[in-house]
Scaffold this active site. Structure first.
Site, mmCIF file in Angstrom:
data_model
loop_
_atom_site.group_PDB
_atom_site.id
_atom_site.type_symbol
_atom_site.label_atom_id
_atom_site.label_comp_id
_atom_site.label_asym_id
_atom_site.label_seq_id
_atom_site.Cartn_x
_atom_site.Cartn_y
_atom_site.Cartn_z
ATOM 1 N N GLU A 8 0.855 -1.197 0.000
ATOM 2 C CA GLU A 8 0.000 0.000 0.000
ATOM 3 C C GLU A 8 0.887 1.242 0.000
ATOM 4 O O GLU A 8 1.073 1.905 1.013
ATOM 5 C CB GLU A 8 -0.953 0.016 1.203
ATOM 6 C CG GLU A 8 -1.988 1.125 1.082
ATOM 7 C CD GLU A 8 -2.925 1.229 2.270
ATOM 8 O OE1 GLU A 8 -3.298 2.370 2.617
ATOM 9 O OE2 GLU A 8 -3.291 0.187 2.858
ATOM 10 N N HIS A 10 1.594 4.759 -2.178
ATOM 11 C CA HIS A 10 0.800 5.593 -3.076
ATOM 12 C C HIS A 10 1.647 6.546 -3.904
ATOM 13 O O HIS A 10 2.738 6.954 -3.489
ATOM 14 C CB HIS A 10 -0.209 6.405 -2.258
ATOM 15 C CG HIS A 10 -1.059 5.543 -1.375
ATOM 16 N ND1 HIS A 10 -2.002 4.679 -1.865
ATOM 17 C CD2 HIS A 10 -1.089 5.404 -0.020
ATOM 18 C CE1 HIS A 10 -2.603 4.058 -0.856
ATOM 19 N NE2 HIS A 10 -2.047 4.466 0.267
ATOM 20 N N HIS A 164 -9.343 0.122 -0.714
ATOM 21 C CA HIS A 164 -8.720 1.193 0.067
ATOM 22 C C HIS A 164 -9.778 2.178 0.564
ATOM 23 O O HIS A 164 -10.798 2.377 -0.098
ATOM 24 C CB HIS A 164 -7.687 1.927 -0.802
ATOM 25 C CG HIS A 164 -6.883 2.936 -0.048
ATOM 26 N ND1 HIS A 164 -7.289 4.247 0.099
ATOM 27 C CD2 HIS A 164 -5.699 2.828 0.605
ATOM 28 C CE1 HIS A 164 -6.389 4.898 0.818
ATOM 29 N NE2 HIS A 164 -5.420 4.059 1.144
ATOM 30 N N ASP A 285 2.088 2.353 3.884
ATOM 31 C CA ASP A 285 1.129 3.439 3.615
ATOM 32 C C ASP A 285 1.854 4.754 3.335
ATOM 33 O O ASP A 285 1.389 5.829 3.677
ATOM 34 C CB ASP A 285 0.146 3.613 4.763
ATOM 35 C CG ASP A 285 -1.182 4.230 4.323
ATOM 36 O OD1 ASP A 285 -1.283 4.677 3.155
ATOM 37 O OD2 ASP A 285 -2.104 4.283 5.139
#
Length: 336
Positions: A8, A10, A164, A285
């Site tokens: 995860e 981004h 998500h 994250d």
């Protein structure tokens, strides 16, 4: 621990930068926005420093899911995926991709899914919550029958869907009125995503497509800790029940969870006790969270070595058989 695979992580395109949440500390969001756009020197340096060999990149939330015009969503999703494919091609031993899909047009989403997996080599899909359609007050959740062809193709391709979070629909925010501090990762993300996952389970989706795989971040959005009670009370719903098996069955058979943004050892151990180590994967994250904090915690968490190796990379290898055989900085150097 070297060799970690993170799921995860981004990125963003400049055209989406003004669509990020505005209720978070502005100084923090400026830094997040900058880091979302940077995918070469700084990010790779952070990965090197924290033992993360490989990251699966995905468009940050809400991304294309917030586009209210279906035709524009199709165009934007294709542009995002083409740009991500270029990033991956430039760093093939460090990055992979999750597809962005225009769920506003389910048929177009199926076609783009097919292109991303079979032509661009992406490893799955990132859906940033429900999809807006027509206006910001209207959203589609993915248990609706209009998405059955999408789920059918996902199962046939054998790739996972990472569900998500995003904030709830504007018309459903009454409980948060006067408390914007509860939006986003503090609380509303968890409620929204856990409920969306339960909608998928209770709709009978996994009875129809039993080989589907869904990933949840943040150690499962509280579902591993609440599933006994949910199952216990759902069993009393009589004719309202549309699903064939206990909801815990779907959690254990159709879901994986990641450590993204939830760096707490007691919570990790509770998740392992409920779901088993084979269903847990490492993530940080980034850039909403720190790779260093995520890695320092995970590398030193009070779990056994075999579990750390499984969560850190071998589970990801099993879930994503198309990952490059050699990953990491040394592999890239050798390749060059």
């Amino acid at each position: 621990m070297n060799g970690k695979i993170a799921l995860e992580e981004h990125f963003n395109l400049p055209e989406f930068s003004n669509e990020l949440p505005q209720y978070v500390n502005p100084e923090m969001m400026r830094e997040v926005s900058r880091r979302l756009l940077e995918v070469s020197t700084e990010r790779l340096g952070e990965m090197d420093a924290t033992g993360i060999d490989y990251s699966l990149l995905s468009l940050t939330a809400p991304g294309v899911q917030a586009e209210t015009d279906p035709r524009r969503a199709v165009t934007r999703a294709r542009r995002v995926n083409d740009e991500l494919a270029t990033i991956v091609a430039a760093h093939p031993t460090r990055y992979g991709g999750f597809a962005t899909l225009p769920m506003q047009d389910p048929a177009a989403a199926v076609a783009e899914l097919e292109r991303c997996v079979t032509q661009l080599g992406f490893h799955g899909v990132m859906l940033n919550g429900f999809t807006n359609i027509g206006d910001a007050d209207t959203g589609w959740y993915y248990d609706h029958e209009r998405f059955l062809p999408f789920w059918e193709r996902v199962e046939a391709l054998g790739v996972p869907v990472y569900l998500h979070p995003r904030d709830p629909l504007l018309g459903n925010q009454g409980i948060y009125e006067g408390h914007p501090e509860l939006f986003g990762a503090v609380w509303s993300f968890t409620v929204e995503t856990a409920t969306h996952a339960l909608r998928l389970m209770t709709s009978g989706l996994f009875d129809r497509f039993p080989r589907l795989t869904v990933i949840l971040g943040h150690l499962g959005e509280t579902l591993p800790f609440n599933m006994w009670r949910i199952d216990h009370r759902a069993a009393a719903m009589g004719d309202l029940i549309k699903f064939k098996k206990p909801l815990t069955h779907y959690l254990l058979d159709n879901f994986y969870v990641t450590t993204s943004g939830n760096f707490h050892t007691q919570t990790l151990n509770a998740t392992l006790a409920e779901m088993g180590v084979d269903r847990v994967l490492f993530s940080s994250d980034y850039p909403y969270e720190s790779m260093r904090e995520a890695a320092d915690w995970f590398d030193n968490a009070a779990i056994n070595h075999n579990d750390r190796v499984k969560i850190g990379h071998t589970n990801a290898r099993r879930l994503f058989p198309g990952l490059p055989e050699r990953i990491g900085r040394s592999a890239h150097t050798a390749r060059v």
